[in-house]
Design a protein around this motif. Structure first.
Motif, PDB file in Angstrom:
ATOM      1  N   SER A   2       0.828  -1.204   0.000  1.00 38.39           N
ATOM      2  CA  SER A   2       0.000   0.000   0.000  1.00 38.39           C
ATOM      3  C   SER A   2       0.862   1.253   0.000  1.00 38.39           C
ATOM      4  CB  SER A   2      -0.911  -0.006   1.222  1.00 38.39           C
ATOM      5  OG  SER A   2      -0.149   0.075   2.394  1.00 38.39           O
ATOM      6  N   MET A   3       0.255   2.339  -0.404  1.00 37.67           N
ATOM      7  CA  MET A   3       0.954   3.618  -0.452  1.00 37.67           C
ATOM      8  C   MET A   3       1.370   4.056   0.940  1.00 37.67           C
ATOM      9  SD  MET A   3      -1.006   6.249  -2.899  1.00 37.67           S
ATOM     10  CE  MET A   3      -0.045   7.104  -4.116  1.00 37.67           C
ATOM     11  N   GLN A   4       2.565   4.558   1.037  1.00 35.51           N
ATOM     12  CA  GLN A   4       3.026   5.054   2.334  1.00 35.51           C
ATOM     13  C   GLN A   4       2.640   6.518   2.482  1.00 35.51           C
ATOM     14  OE1 GLN A   4       7.023   3.586   1.507  1.00 35.51           O
ATOM     15  NE2 GLN A   4       6.950   2.479   3.433  1.00 35.51           N
ATOM     16  N   THR A   5       2.162   6.855   3.667  1.00 33.80           N
ATOM     17  CA  THR A   5       1.676   8.204   3.923  1.00 33.80           C
ATOM     18  C   THR A   5       2.692   9.021   4.689  1.00 33.80           C
ATOM     19  OG1 THR A   5      -0.589   7.360   3.948  1.00 33.80           O
ATOM     20  CG2 THR A   5      -0.235   9.547   4.903  1.00 33.80           C
ATOM     21  N   ILE A   6       3.010  10.170   4.137  1.00 32.59           N
ATOM     22  CA  ILE A   6       3.961  11.081   4.771  1.00 32.59           C
ATOM     23  C   ILE A   6       3.252  12.376   5.137  1.00 32.59           C
ATOM     24  CG2 ILE A   6       6.129  12.396   4.496  1.00 32.59           C
ATOM     25  CD1 ILE A   6       7.029  10.252   2.470  1.00 32.59           C
ATOM     26  N   LEU A   7       3.415  12.776   6.384  1.00 30.34           N
ATOM     27  CA  LEU A   7       2.882  14.062   6.817  1.00 30.34           C
ATOM     28  C   LEU A   7       3.985  15.103   6.692  1.00 30.34           C
ATOM     29  CD1 LEU A   7       0.786  15.926   8.320  1.00 30.34           C
ATOM     30  CD2 LEU A   7       1.842  15.139  10.450  1.00 30.34           C
ATOM     31  N   ILE A   8       3.667  16.207   6.028  1.00 31.43           N
ATOM     32  CA  ILE A   8       4.609  17.330   5.919  1.00 31.43           C
ATOM     33  C   ILE A   8       4.062  18.478   6.751  1.00 31.43           C
ATOM     34  CG2 ILE A   8       5.599  19.080   4.371  1.00 31.43           C
ATOM     35  CD1 ILE A   8       5.372  16.982   2.112  1.00 31.43           C
ATOM     36  N   VAL A   9       4.851  18.939   7.708  1.00 28.16           N
ATOM     37  CA  VAL A   9       4.440  20.085   8.515  1.00 28.16           C
ATOM     38  C   VAL A   9       5.362  21.249   8.139  1.00 28.16           C
ATOM     39  CG1 VAL A   9       3.814  20.894  10.825  1.00 28.16           C
ATOM     40  CG2 VAL A   9       3.889  18.433  10.365  1.00 28.16           C
ATOM     41  N   GLU A  10       4.818  22.171   7.381  1.00 29.85           N
ATOM     42  CA  GLU A  10       5.611  23.275   6.817  1.00 29.85           C
ATOM     43  C   GLU A  10       4.709  24.485   6.613  1.00 29.85           C
ATOM     44  OE1 GLU A  10       7.827  25.781   5.576  1.00 29.85           O
ATOM     45  OE2 GLU A  10       9.082  23.991   5.406  1.00 29.85           O
ATOM     46  N   GLU A  45      -4.907  11.778  14.262  1.00 30.79           N
ATOM     47  CA  GLU A  45      -6.072  11.310  13.516  1.00 30.79           C
ATOM     48  C   GLU A  45      -5.781  10.438  12.295  1.00 30.79           C
ATOM     49  OE1 GLU A  45      -8.420  14.776  12.655  1.00 30.79           O
ATOM     50  OE2 GLU A  45      -8.735  15.201  14.794  1.00 30.79           O
ATOM     51  N   ASP A  46      -4.596  10.579  11.697  1.00 29.59           N
ATOM     52  CA  ASP A  46      -4.298   9.835  10.469  1.00 29.59           C
ATOM     53  C   ASP A  46      -3.333   8.689  10.712  1.00 29.59           C
ATOM     54  OD1 ASP A  46      -5.474  11.445   8.016  1.00 29.59           O
ATOM     55  OD2 ASP A  46      -4.700  12.924   9.429  1.00 29.59           O
ATOM     56  N   ARG A  47      -3.396   7.692   9.823  1.00 29.48           N
ATOM     57  CA  ARG A  47      -2.431   6.600   9.903  1.00 29.48           C
ATOM     58  C   ARG A  47      -1.226   7.023   9.059  1.00 29.48           C
ATOM     59  NH1 ARG A  47       0.055   2.472   8.672  1.00 29.48           N
ATOM     60  NH2 ARG A  47      -0.290   2.737   6.437  1.00 29.48           N
ATOM     61  N   LEU A  48      -0.144   7.324   9.720  1.00 28.22           N
ATOM     62  CA  LEU A  48       1.034   7.852   9.031  1.00 28.22           C
ATOM     63  C   LEU A  48       2.178   6.847   9.039  1.00 28.22           C
ATOM     64  CD1 LEU A  48       1.023  11.357  10.772  1.00 28.22           C
ATOM     65  CD2 LEU A  48       0.091  10.846   8.500  1.00 28.22           C
ATOM     66  N   ASP A  49       3.044   6.968   8.033  1.00 26.59           N
ATOM     67  CA  ASP A  49       4.252   6.143   8.000  1.00 26.59           C
ATOM     68  C   ASP A  49       5.484   6.961   8.339  1.00 26.59           C
ATOM     69  OD1 ASP A  49       3.277   3.471   6.951  1.00 26.59           O
ATOM     70  OD2 ASP A  49       2.421   4.862   5.484  1.00 26.59           O
ATOM     71  N   ILE A  76       7.191   5.600  14.285  1.00 28.32           N
ATOM     72  CA  ILE A  76       7.120   6.436  13.086  1.00 28.32           C
ATOM     73  C   ILE A  76       8.345   7.344  13.013  1.00 28.32           C
ATOM     74  CG2 ILE A  76       5.852   8.318  11.956  1.00 28.32           C
ATOM     75  CD1 ILE A  76       3.286   7.074  13.035  1.00 28.32           C
ATOM     76  N   PRO A  77       9.121   7.239  11.927  1.00 28.52           N
ATOM     77  CA  PRO A  77      10.299   8.095  11.831  1.00 28.52           C
ATOM     78  C   PRO A  77       9.915   9.560  11.599  1.00 28.52           C
ATOM     79  CG  PRO A  77      10.075   6.778   9.834  1.00 28.52           C
ATOM     80  CD  PRO A  77       8.980   6.350  10.759  1.00 28.52           C
ATOM     81  N   VAL A  78      10.625  10.433  12.276  1.00 26.34           N
ATOM     82  CA  VAL A  78      10.409  11.868  12.117  1.00 26.34           C
ATOM     83  C   VAL A  78      11.709  12.476  11.604  1.00 26.34           C
ATOM     84  CG1 VAL A  78       9.811  14.043  13.264  1.00 26.34           C
ATOM     85  CG2 VAL A  78       8.749  11.903  14.040  1.00 26.34           C
ATOM     86  N   MET A 113      16.407  10.405  -0.556  1.00 22.94           N
ATOM     87  CA  MET A 113      17.222   9.303  -0.060  1.00 22.94           C
ATOM     88  C   MET A 113      16.987   9.114   1.442  1.00 22.94           C
ATOM     89  SD  MET A 113      21.354   9.052   0.039  1.00 22.94           S
ATOM     90  CE  MET A 113      21.345   9.911   1.612  1.00 22.94           C
ATOM     91  N   LEU A 114      16.927  10.236   2.144  1.00 25.14           N
ATOM     92  CA  LEU A 114      16.700  10.220   3.588  1.00 25.14           C
ATOM     93  C   LEU A 114      15.331   9.629   3.923  1.00 25.14           C
ATOM     94  CD1 LEU A 114      18.415  13.011   5.321  1.00 25.14           C
ATOM     95  CD2 LEU A 114      16.459  12.147   6.489  1.00 25.14           C
ATOM     96  N   ILE A 115      14.325  10.000   3.137  1.00 23.03           N
ATOM     97  CA  ILE A 115      12.968   9.492   3.333  1.00 23.03           C
ATOM     98  C   ILE A 115      12.923   7.983   3.101  1.00 23.03           C
ATOM     99  CG2 ILE A 115      10.625   9.494   2.328  1.00 23.03           C
ATOM    100  CD1 ILE A 115      10.985  12.580   2.017  1.00 23.03           C
ATOM    101  N   ARG A 116      13.562   7.542   2.018  1.00 21.08           N
ATOM    102  CA  ARG A 116      13.594   6.097   1.737  1.00 21.08           C
ATOM    103  C   ARG A 116      14.270   5.340   2.866  1.00 21.08           C
ATOM    104  NH1 ARG A 116      14.118   7.740  -3.779  1.00 21.08           N
ATOM    105  NH2 ARG A 116      16.384   7.820  -3.647  1.00 21.08           N
ATOM    106  N   ARG A 117      15.365   5.906   3.377  1.00 21.94           N
ATOM    107  CA  ARG A 117      16.106   5.273   4.468  1.00 21.94           C
ATOM    108  C   ARG A 117      15.262   5.200   5.742  1.00 21.94           C
ATOM    109  NH1 ARG A 117      21.259   8.357   5.225  1.00 21.94           N
ATOM    110  NH2 ARG A 117      20.470   8.842   7.283  1.00 21.94           N
ATOM    111  N   ALA A 118      14.551   6.275   6.030  1.00 23.26           N
ATOM    112  CA  ALA A 118      13.708   6.323   7.228  1.00 23.26           C
ATOM    113  C   ALA A 118      12.579   5.304   7.140  1.00 23.26           C
ATOM    114  CB  ALA A 118      13.140   7.729   7.404  1.00 23.26           C
ATOM    115  N   LEU A 119      11.949   5.209   5.978  1.00 25.44           N
ATOM    116  CA  LEU A 119      10.836   4.272   5.793  1.00 25.44           C
ATOM    117  C   LEU A 119      11.319   2.830   5.805  1.00 25.44           C
ATOM    118  CD1 LEU A 119       8.813   6.285   3.144  1.00 25.44           C
ATOM    119  CD2 LEU A 119       8.012   5.688   5.449  1.00 25.44           C
ATOM    120  N   GLU A 120      12.476   2.589   5.212  1.00 24.96           N
ATOM    121  CA  GLU A 120      13.056   1.253   5.205  1.00 24.96           C
ATOM    122  C   GLU A 120      13.402   0.820   6.631  1.00 24.96           C
ATOM    123  OE1 GLU A 120      14.777  -2.387   3.836  1.00 24.96           O
ATOM    124  OE2 GLU A 120      13.194  -1.068   3.121  1.00 24.96           O
TER     125      GLU A 120
END
Length: 141
Positions: A2-10, A45-49, A76-78, A113-120
């Motif tokens: 399934s698609m991985q969900t990323i929250l961006i706080v900006e 509230e959301d299911r985040l990866d 969950i990696p931040v 690259m950092l995001i892929r590493r965090a999710l992995e």
């Protein structure tokens, strides 16, 4: 898978939009929060990866977003984004459990690259926990 969900706080709209478009093009589902308060609400509230947050935000800052995320789900990696030159803030975030930090302005490939590493990393930890649980139930522990 399934698609991985990323929250961006900006809070900077142009930056948030650029990140959203870039990550969606990579196949991620993206949720954008424009400030810390909204970010924390999304975490609850959301299911985040994964969470990608700026450290400097109106109302609640990135450190509060980080703490809320760790309270909600420590797995969950931040990744925190910080302005060039505020390394001590980034170090403080790492001590609070951030997976990593990236200084602005950053190279988008470096961020991806950092995001892929965090999710992995998160996937491996989760699998490990599930395997351990399965193993102990088989042993009847």
């Amino acid at each position: 898978m399934s698609m991985q969900t990323i929250l961006i706080v900006e809070d900077k709209e142009s930056m948030a939009l650029m990140l959203k478009e870039t990550l969606e093009a990579e196949g991620y589902r993206v949720i954008v929060a424009k400030d810390g308060e909204e970010g924390i609400k999304r975490i609850k509230e959301d299911r985040l990866d994964m969470v990608l947050t700026d450290l400097k935000l109106p109302d609640k800052d990135g450190m509060e977003v980080l703490r809320a995320s760790k309270e909600e789900n420590p797995l969950i990696p931040v990744v925190v984004m910080t302005a060039y030159g505020s390394v001590e803030t980034a170090v403080a975030a790492m001590k609070q459990g951030a997976f990593d930090f990236i200084t602005k302005p950053f190279d988008i490939d470096h961020l991806l690259m950092l995001i892929r590493r965090a999710l992995e990393n998160q996937r491996l930890i989760t699998e490990n926990i599930l395997l351990r649980e399965e193993f102990s139930s088989r042993l009847g522990l």
